[in-house]
Write a protein that holds these residues in place. Structure first.
Motif, PDB file in Angstrom:
ATOM      1  N   MET A 264      33.643  13.282 -14.336  1.00  0.00           N
ATOM      2  CA  MET A 264      34.040  12.329 -13.296  1.00  0.00           C
ATOM      3  C   MET A 264      35.523  12.425 -12.971  1.00  0.00           C
ATOM      4  O   MET A 264      35.992  11.782 -12.044  1.00  0.00           O
ATOM      5  N   LEU A 265      36.278  13.185 -13.753  1.00  0.00           N
ATOM      6  CA  LEU A 265      37.736  13.191 -13.578  1.00  0.00           C
ATOM      7  C   LEU A 265      38.113  13.837 -12.245  1.00  0.00           C
ATOM      8  O   LEU A 265      37.480  14.789 -11.797  1.00  0.00           O
TER       9      LEU A 265
ATOM     10  N   ASP B 289      37.626   8.387  -2.733  1.00  0.00           N
ATOM     11  CA  ASP B 289      37.735   9.775  -3.193  1.00  0.00           C
ATOM     12  C   ASP B 289      37.486   9.754  -4.696  1.00  0.00           C
ATOM     13  O   ASP B 289      37.173   8.713  -5.267  1.00  0.00           O
ATOM     14  N   ARG B 290      37.639  10.904  -5.338  1.00  0.00           N
ATOM     15  CA  ARG B 290      37.242  10.973  -6.759  1.00  0.00           C
ATOM     16  C   ARG B 290      38.068  10.034  -7.623  1.00  0.00           C
ATOM     17  O   ARG B 290      37.573   9.441  -8.575  1.00  0.00           O
TER      18      ARG B 290
ATOM     19  N   THR C 241      25.499   5.627  -3.165  1.00  0.00           N
ATOM     20  CA  THR C 241      25.967   5.928  -1.811  1.00  0.00           C
ATOM     21  C   THR C 241      27.320   6.637  -1.819  1.00  0.00           C
ATOM     22  O   THR C 241      27.968   6.737  -0.783  1.00  0.00           O
ATOM     23  N   GLN C 242      27.740   7.113  -3.008  1.00  0.00           N
ATOM     24  CA  GLN C 242      29.123   7.606  -3.116  1.00  0.00           C
ATOM     25  C   GLN C 242      29.434   8.737  -2.132  1.00  0.00           C
ATOM     26  O   GLN C 242      30.568   8.866  -1.677  1.00  0.00           O
ATOM     27  N   GLY C 243      28.406   9.538  -1.808  1.00  0.00           N
ATOM     28  CA  GLY C 243      28.656  10.679  -0.938  1.00  0.00           C
ATOM     29  C   GLY C 243      29.166  10.289   0.438  1.00  0.00           C
ATOM     30  O   GLY C 243      30.149  10.837   0.935  1.00  0.00           O
TER      31      GLY C 243
ATOM     32  N   GLY D 138      42.729   1.832   1.487  1.00  0.00           N
ATOM     33  CA  GLY D 138      43.199   3.091   2.052  1.00  0.00           C
ATOM     34  C   GLY D 138      44.630   3.029   2.550  1.00  0.00           C
ATOM     35  O   GLY D 138      45.211   4.056   2.915  1.00  0.00           O
ATOM     36  N   ASP D 139      45.208   1.828   2.607  1.00  0.00           N
ATOM     37  CA  ASP D 139      46.582   1.722   3.094  1.00  0.00           C
ATOM     38  C   ASP D 139      47.341   0.689   2.274  1.00  0.00           C
ATOM     39  O   ASP D 139      46.752  -0.112   1.544  1.00  0.00           O
TER      40      ASP D 139
END
Lengths: 560, 96
Positions: A438-439, A66-67, A44-46, A113-114
């Motif tokens: 993956m980097l 994010d990546r 589900t990463q997208g 995220g924070d």
């Protein structure tokens, strides 16, 4: 079956709650936590992410993908899987529950995220991991865990203070580039520095890691420090001071590692040394260097975990890991020996092993930036790490002189976990593109050119030659049971001693005051109740003298 | 568990160790020879020194060990320097 909005840490926490219910062979179900969680993340990463939690007016971002966070997310799922397999035979449920909670906290921290969410997981990391040290249940381990918790919570307090200050200045809690400017960022920097093992802030690591349970140390080596590396890469990339801190971190631990006897403590020092390479890469801050830093973090979790696992297997079977009393274990633990050699080759960055494909990125980035002196320091550290982690650990544990110990081979589940890690070390080393794709940052890099390969082999073989030569000449320092002073001396010796001294001074002063007070009240009491014998008390005698002196003074002033 | 040292292992045979070391020395010599044949990419001036990496690795490790040995006189203390070893009974007493 697959859900894109479920924060991955929840999976770990649910399984941690289930763990006490699973007995015996059913414990194998715990493996579903990293397996299902990791697969869910992958599929589900997208569209994953976006889960928030509203408290009053504040919205916390629990799941931000994010990546960069994805790479660490995968890594922590792999690490948790290996650690869970490794600890399947353990009957102590505390360790499995805390291990799962700990892994979940690390996963939560990298998808936060924070900064406030980061802080929550930061503290959870501290508390859950401490139980893995307490779980050893020896007096030394309990005391070390107490010290460990104090340092970890201190780091959390600094992080929270920095977060609050930053929030007041900017009005935003978002986890993003901060850079070193102003007091708030320094507080955050030091909070991360403690968990990263910056010089002088590193002793919690070398103090506590060697005292945890065999499985506990494996968990510990994987998560806390790597979360700190992740946050450094996010908040302080390209900060020049990190280059020098990183270089110092690569160099000073190897001296300790050479003279340390407890082989898990040797590994703890070499863990700081490896963190140094990552910190240095983050400090350089180019795409190549940052990729190298996070790739090295990825590989380090696996090969350092592998080495800790082999030493954990020895600890489980023999009961200690003192280099002075081990040796010749290859005869009865051949598979563990082979796994240890794979881990040793990986950490030493032998071509075709995983350390090589990531460490060389940091080295190449330093040369690109013409940081020759730092590059020489890291080259020295590369030779040194081979010397102590690559040769010393396997040599003194499994070869060297025959200690007469004939322990059984490690339990099957431990062998499986070690085997899995060993396969990953070689797979990444042989096929680095699998990791490179993956980097997070865009940069083409190929580690296997003739120059790199040849020079690295030269460096390593001649480091080994130095070891052989020193050993043959009898110049190599023997393994001795001892304690080597480190920065922890400040708070384990100087602070208690000066504290004790100050305390005796203060209590002495207090006693003196009490004595004076008592004397005064005694005098007053005597005045209030005159003694019936009519004898003159000292006080009144003195008063009499004062009166006489006053009268003489008055007489004198009258006559003159 | 047998605590009597025995000489039954593969690496207990001095001939095996001797051959391993011979092969190892051979590889070391080959690596230095290769340095003169192969054209290395040069990134810094230091790398122009012949067999720079081999020399650096050897010298670095020898210096490392000597420095660490010297540090021992400065840093090494008794095992129970920080705290005397405690028995489990002591912990029980502490709790009481």
């Amino acid at each position: 079956m697959w859900t894109a909005s479920l924060p991955p840490f929840v999976v770990f926490f649910i399984f941690a709650a289930l763990a006490p219910l699973l007995k015996g062979k059913l414990k194998i179900l715990l493996l579903l936590a990293p397996l299902w969680g990791g697969l869910n993340l992958y599929l589900t990463q997208g569209q994953a992410g976006g889960t928030t939690w509203q408290i009053g007016a504040m919205v916390l971002e629990l799941y931000h993908v994010d990546r960069l966070s994805l790479l660490f997310g995968y890594l922590f799922h792999i690490a948790a899987l290996i650690a869970l397999i490794y600890s399947l035979h353990v009957k102590d449920t505390t360790q499995q529950v805390c291990g799962l909670l700990y892994a979940g906290s690390a996963v939560g921290a990298v998808f936060a995220g924070d900064l406030l969410t980061v802080f929550m997981f930061w503290e959870l990391l501290a508390i859950t991991s401490a139980f893995l040290i307490w779980a050893r249940r020896t007096p030394e381990a309990i005391r070390a865990a107490n010290r460990y918790v104090i340092v970890q919570v201190l780091s959390g307090v600094l992080l929270l203070s920095g977060t609050i200050m930053l929030y007041q200045q900017t009005g935003s809690l978002k986890l993003e580039y901060v850079g070193l400017q102003g007091a708030a960022s320094w507080l955050l920097f030091i909070a991360l520095g403690i968990k990263c093992g910056f010089p002088f802030l590193h002793t919690w690591l070398t103090d506590a890691y060697p005292l945890a349970t065999p499985t506990g140390t494996l968990y510990l080596s994987a998560f806390t420090t790597k979360v700190a590396i992740y946050l450094l890469a996010r908040m302080f990339p390209g900060e020049p001071i990190l280059i020098y801190i990183g270089a110092a971190m690569t160099c000073f631990p190897i001296f300790y590692a050479v003279i340390e006897n407890d082989l898990r403590k040797v590994l703890a020092y070499s863990l700081i040394n490896q963190l140094g390479f990552m910190v240095c890469g983050i400090g350089v801050g180019t795409a190549l260097a940052l990729n190298g830093a996070v790739a090295h973090a990825f590989n380090d979790v696996i090969f350092k975990g592998l080495l800790f696992m082999t030493m954990g297997a020895v600890l489980t079977r023999v009961g200690h890991v003192n280099g002075s009393d081990l040796g010749g274990l290859y005869k009865t633990m051949p598979r563990t020996t082979v796994f240890c050699l794979v881990g040793a080759a990986s950490i030493s960055a032998f071509p075709l092993f995983s350390g090589f494909v990531s460490k060389s990125m940091v080295m190449a980035a330093l040369l690109e930036q013409e940081q020759t002196i730092v590059w020489l320091m890291l080259l020295f550290a590369s030779a040194g790490v081979f010397h102590h982690a690559g040769i010393k650990i396997p040599f003194f544990a499994f070869f060297a002189h025959d200690s007469g110990l004939r322990p059984k081979e490690a339990p099957l589940n431990m062998q499986l976990a070690m085997g899995l890690a060993a396969v990953l070390c070689i797979a990444i080393g042989v096929n680095p593109q699998w990791l490179y794709q993956m980097l997070p940052w865009e940069h083409e890099y190929s580690p296997y050119d003739l120059t790199h390969t040849l020079t690295q082999i030269q460096l390593l073989f001649f480091s080994a030659l130095a070891f052989v030569w020193l050993n043959k000449q009898g110049l190599y320092p023997p393994e001795l049971r001892s304690v080597n002073l480190d920065a922890e001396w400040l708070y384990r010796r100087l602070l208690p001693r000066t504290g004790g001294w100050v305390l005796t001074m203060v209590t002495g002063l207090r006693d003196q005051f009490v004595q004076v007070g008592q004397a005064v009240t005694e005098q007053f009491e005597r005045r209030q109740t005159p003694t019936p014998t009519g004898t003159v008390t000292i006080l009144t005698r003195r008063m009499a003298w004062v009166f006489i002196a006053l009268m003489l003074l008055i007489l004198a002033s009258l006559t003159l | 568990m047998n605590h009597k040292p025995s000489q039954d292992g593969f690496f207990d045979d001095p001939n095996v160790v001797r051959w391993i070391l011979r092969i190892f020395y051979g590889i070391c010599v080959l690596l230095v020879v290769a340095d003169f044949i192969v054209h290395r990419h040069i990134y810094t001036e230091l790398e122009r020194i012949p067999a720079f990496y081999a020399l650096y690795g050897f010298i670095a490790c020898v210096l490392l060990v000597f420095a660490a040995k010297a540090l021992r006189t400065l840093l090494m203390r008794n095992e129970d320097y920080y705290e005397a070893p405690l028995d489990k009974e002591d912990i029980g007493q502490e709790k009481k």
